[in-house]
Write an enzyme that holds these catalytic residues in place. Structure first.
Site, PDB file in Angstrom:
ATOM      1  N   ARG A 101      -2.526  -0.587   5.444  1.00 66.44           N
ATOM      2  CA  ARG A 101      -3.598  -1.251   4.701  1.00 66.44           C
ATOM      3  C   ARG A 101      -3.144  -2.616   4.197  1.00 66.44           C
ATOM      4  O   ARG A 101      -3.900  -3.581   4.217  1.00 66.44           O
ATOM      5  CB  ARG A 101      -4.048  -0.404   3.501  1.00 66.44           C
ATOM      6  CG  ARG A 101      -4.950   0.743   3.875  1.00 66.44           C
ATOM      7  CD  ARG A 101      -5.287   1.584   2.662  1.00 66.44           C
ATOM      8  NE  ARG A 101      -4.176   2.485   2.363  1.00 66.44           N
ATOM      9  CZ  ARG A 101      -4.155   3.361   1.365  1.00 66.44           C
ATOM     10  NH1 ARG A 101      -5.183   3.446   0.540  1.00 66.44           N
ATOM     11  NH2 ARG A 101      -3.129   4.154   1.184  1.00 66.44           N
TER      12      ARG A 101
ATOM     13  N   CYS B 108       0.865  -1.184   0.000  1.00 67.46           N
ATOM     14  CA  CYS B 108       0.000   0.000   0.000  1.00 67.46           C
ATOM     15  C   CYS B 108       0.902   1.236   0.000  1.00 67.46           C
ATOM     16  O   CYS B 108       1.960   1.233  -0.614  1.00 67.46           O
ATOM     17  CB  CYS B 108      -0.970  -0.029   1.181  1.00 67.46           C
ATOM     18  SG  CYS B 108      -0.182   0.004   2.801  1.00 67.46           S
TER      19      CYS B 108
END
Length: 147
Positions: A81, A76
């Protein structure tokens, strides 16, 4: 618990056939991503409010496009994430998942110092745009979802 790799380790794994899955939003992916990466966003901005919302098709697209034993590098912007996505993938039976520490932009400590250098700042190959075969729209279409 997913494995972890630095961006340089991830680049070496990609050269050996692992697939780099960028889980940033389609807009972030379009502005720049690891060369060869595919895009399956974990979060996307809501069309009305602009607030980031979970992508309800994330797991469906991943399961439709990748076999459970496919070597996957999950990246990410900084690593948050991607770690969440890697854990989700493992909980759904994916067996070769590696979180890319530092992601595309690099992780920093509260003082702004680099903790894990990112893909771009490490001088690794970068591309931009929505490659026809690796964009989220293309992968979602292969998975049979309306995107």
């Amino acid at each position: 618990m997913p494995k972890h790799a630095s961006v340089t380790e991830a680049a070496a794994l990609a050269e050996k056939g692992a697939t780099y899955v960028d889980v940033r939003s389609t807009r972030e992916y379009e502005s720049g991503h690891a060369a060869g990466a595919v895009n399956v966003p974990l979060l996307e901005p809501d069309e009305i409010t602009g607030q980031m919302q979970p992508n309800p098709d994330f797991m469906h697209v991943m399961q439709a496009v990748f076999k459970p034993d496919t070597p996957l590098l999950i990246g990410c912007q900084m690593g948050g994430r991607s770690m969440r996505a890697a854990q989700m993938l493992e909980s759904f039976g994916f067996t070769d998942v590696t979180n890319v520490r530092g992601g595309f932009g690099g992780a920093r400590d509260p003082m702004g110092r680099s903790v894990d250098p990112g893909w771009a700042e490490s001088g690794l190959p970068v591309e931009s745009g929505q490659p026809a075969d690796r964009s989220y729209a293309a992968l979602a279409a292969r998975a049979g979802t309306d995107q």
